[in-house]
Design a protein around this motif. Structure first.
Motif: not given
Length: 192
Positions: A90-92, A142-144, A155-156, A160-166
């Motif tokens: 469901p989440n990738l 952990l979130g995924v 949707s949040g 998280v993905y953007l913050a992790t990338a940054a």
């Protein structure tokens, strides 16, 4: 290997490495709850192995190498598996984030090799940004895993993905900057 090398802390690190294929198998066969539990258990062993090595005064050179290898194997495997569209999760994790995470690690390893070969310097303490990156990457996984276990989306996670990338990109740039400084300072010591 002698008993001195296979300290309890090193055994925990090896156990963390054994958890990696189990984690993947559980994900592949849709045992999301068990995969989530194994990942948390692997995280607990990561915390315990360092504490045990210090508390029992059993730090070893093997442990100094094995621990970060185990961490990188677990993180990289998690990012790769949780990015595979064919898994039907469901989440990738977005593929672009996985590429950023792996690219940073490849660049860091290449940089370390260059420094070791050219200067002989072998001490590379982690920076606060590197620790923050690891923390964000673990929280992302952990979130995924949690939302896959709940079979829901949030949707949040995009934030998280953007913050992790940054933080991943920033810490990579910081390591490159620190590595460049190390090369320059070592070259001045060699060629005064």
């Amino acid at each position: 290997m002698s008993f001195q090398v296979l300290t309890p802390a090193n055994q925990l690190t090896i156990l963390r490495m054994v958890f990696i294929p189990i984690f993947v198998i559980l994900l592949v066969y849709d045992y999301f709850g068990w995969a989530f539990a194994i990942y948390i258990l692997a995280g607990v062993t990561d915390g315990l192995d360092g504490l045990m090595a210090r508390w029992l005064k059993q730090k070893t050179s093997l442990g100094a190498y094995l621990d970060p290898i185990a961490d990188k194997l677990l993180l990289t495997t998690s990012f790769v598996v949780l990015s595979i569209k064919g898994m039907g999760l469901p989440n990738l994790i977005p593929l672009w984030l996985t590429i950023i995470v792996i690219s940073r690690d490849v660049i860091l390893v290449a940089s370390v090799l260059i420094i070791v070969i050219s200067t002989g310097h072998r001490s590379f303490p982690p920076s606060i940004y590197g620790k923050a990156t690891t923390c964000m990457q673990i929280l992302t996984i952990l979130g995924v895993l949690y939302f896959n276990y709940q079979r829901t989306t949030w949707s949040g996670m995009n934030g998280v993905y953007l913050a992790t990338a940054a933080i991943t990109v920033f810490s990579g740039l910081d390591y490159i900057y620190r590595g460049k400084k190390k090369l320059v300072s070592e070259s001045f010591q060699v060629n005064p």
